[in-house]
Design an enzyme around this catalytic site. Structure first.
Site, PDB file in Angstrom:
ATOM      1  N   ILE A 279       0.841  -1.202   0.000  1.00  0.00           N
ATOM      2  CA  ILE A 279       0.000   0.000   0.000  1.00  0.00           C
ATOM      3  C   ILE A 279       0.871   1.246   0.000  1.00  0.00           C
ATOM      4  CG2 ILE A 279      -1.493   1.387   1.491  1.00  0.00           C
ATOM      5  CD1 ILE A 279      -3.151  -1.078   1.970  1.00  0.00           C
TER       6      ILE A 279
ATOM      7  N   VAL B 157       2.383   1.580  -3.496  1.00  0.00           N
ATOM      8  CA  VAL B 157       1.454   2.079  -4.506  1.00  0.00           C
ATOM      9  C   VAL B 157       1.130   3.549  -4.263  1.00  0.00           C
ATOM     10  CG1 VAL B 157      -0.930   1.893  -5.365  1.00  0.00           C
ATOM     11  CG2 VAL B 157       0.462  -0.168  -5.066  1.00  0.00           C
ATOM     12  N   GLU B 158       0.934   3.917  -3.007  1.00  0.00           N
ATOM     13  CA  GLU B 158       0.528   5.287  -2.686  1.00  0.00           C
ATOM     14  C   GLU B 158       1.627   6.306  -2.960  1.00  0.00           C
ATOM     15  OE1 GLU B 158      -2.335   6.578  -1.798  1.00  0.00           O
ATOM     16  OE2 GLU B 158      -3.435   4.693  -1.688  1.00  0.00           O
ATOM     17  N   THR B 159       2.846   6.029  -2.490  1.00  0.00           N
ATOM     18  CA  THR B 159       3.883   7.073  -2.538  1.00  0.00           C
ATOM     19  C   THR B 159       5.261   6.553  -2.930  1.00  0.00           C
ATOM     20  OG1 THR B 159       4.407   6.804  -0.176  1.00  0.00           O
ATOM     21  CG2 THR B 159       2.723   8.440  -0.752  1.00  0.00           C
TER      22      THR B 159
ATOM     23  N   TYR C 234      -7.076  -0.929  -8.098  1.00  0.00           N
ATOM     24  CA  TYR C 234      -6.169  -0.554  -7.005  1.00  0.00           C
ATOM     25  C   TYR C 234      -5.927  -1.742  -6.081  1.00  0.00           C
ATOM     26  CZ  TYR C 234      -4.471   1.686  -2.735  1.00  0.00           C
ATOM     27  OH  TYR C 234      -3.726   2.021  -1.628  1.00  0.00           O
TER      28      TYR C 234
END
Length: 337
Positions: A121, A124-126, A314
């Site tokens: 997570i 994927v996010e940052t 996602y």
């Protein structure tokens, strides 16, 4: 030269940006209503709130980035997947995992969420904290709350929570930076999520999502746990479908796992080995133009990942990245031994 299609919504946003670029937000009645709410509901000094909002800037790029495209492209699972399942992100994820192994294990023990899911997570996010955004959060949320009518209610709530968060953390309101949508730090939490699910996981006396990821790791795990993560259960598995299966009806049943094994079997859907788990599932369709659609069975933990971002693409990208990270971690551990 291809011309950009200007939708009515985008045209309104652009006009608003032109008209408001040089104007102070505090001149507007809806802003003064917000100030009164902060006074009456939360005990803020109205003058201080006005001063802060007077410094907030209208951000045209925020409106541009959040507005739907006038000519949206065709959704492609393989194109989406390629953004996150590359060697650099896998190598970087394993390095992140190894560096923060003790913290990830502690989060796993407390919340039941495996390390690879938390790492995926954040990846994927940052990109493991490399791309957290450079928009000043107060200006971004002020712009969205007052100049983006389609989602004004959501962002007005997040603006309210940003003021509360800054007061609780005793932090300068203008020190928060993040995405154009107001998401902050390693895990890209909105202010309301920081206040609801943020964890001071390193016991430093405050939650820090900016400088290092310890608090983010604990907070991501807590968020998933409180949104229904089931310790030790699978996330998803490939589905086998018969040619006559009415797949669209199953997909249309929704992302929440509500299809019983009996319903799936009757419709001609099983796992690859021909069996079905004794638990409800959702049928996930991962379409790619000019290629066969992938079908997966998603379970409660898959649905929980979609509570972080309400997209099956996602959730599947997070899941597949987590599996790649786990396999690479095993390989590197075995080579050391």
């Amino acid at each position: 030269m291809k011309q950009r299609v200007i939708t009515p919504l985008l045209a309104l946003a652009l006009l608003s940006g032109t008209a408001l670029a040089d104007a102070s937000y505090v001149q507007r009645e809806e802003v003064r209503t917000f100030v009164r709410t902060m006074e009456e509901k939360h005990g803020f000094d109205g003058g201080e709130v006005l001063v802060a909002l007077d410094r907030a800037r209208h951000e045209p790029d925020v409106i541009r980035l959040i507005s739907p495209s006038g000519s949206p492209g065709v959704r492609s699972w393989q194109r989406y997947r390629a953004r996150f399942l590359d060697s650099a992100r896998i190598v970087g994820g394993v390095a992140f995992w190894q560096e923060h192994a003790a913290t990830l294990q502690a989060a796993h023990e407390r919340y039941g969420v495996p390390p690879e899911i938390v790492v995926a997570i954040i990846g994927v996010e940052t990109y493991y904290g490399r791309n957290t955004g450079n928009f000043e959060t107060l200006s971004a949320l002020t712009t969205l709350a007052f100049d983006y009518p389609p989602r004004a209610r959501l962002f007005l709530r997040e603006l309210e929570n940003l003021f509360l968060l800054a007061r609780e953390q005793r932090r300068d309101l203008f020190s928060y930076y993040g995405s154009y949508a107001g998401a902050i730090g390693y895990p890209q939490f909105l202010p309301s999520s920081i206040r609801s699910y943020g964890v001071d996981f390193d016991h430093s006396g405050g939650i820090d999502f900016d400088l290092e990821p310890t608090d983010a790791i604990g907070s991501v795990a807590r968020y998933l746990a409180e949104h229904g993560w089931v310790r030790g259960e699978v996330v998803a598995e490939p589905a086998r479908v018969t040619p006559e299966a009415d797949l669209q009806a199953l997909v249309d049943a929704g992302i929440k796992p509500a299809l019983t094994p009996e319903q799936l079997a009757q419709a001609g859907v099983t796992s690859l080995d021909g069996t079905l788990r004794a638990t409800p599932a959702t049928l996930v369709d991962l379409a790619t133009p000019d290629a066969g659609t992938e079908y997966w069975l998603g379970y409660q933990n898959f649905y929980t990942i979609t509570r972080y971002n309400k997209s099956s693409f996602y959730a599947m990208a997070v899941f597949e990245l987590s599996q790649a990270l786990r396999e690479q971690q095993k390989t590197e551990t075995a080579s050391v031994e």
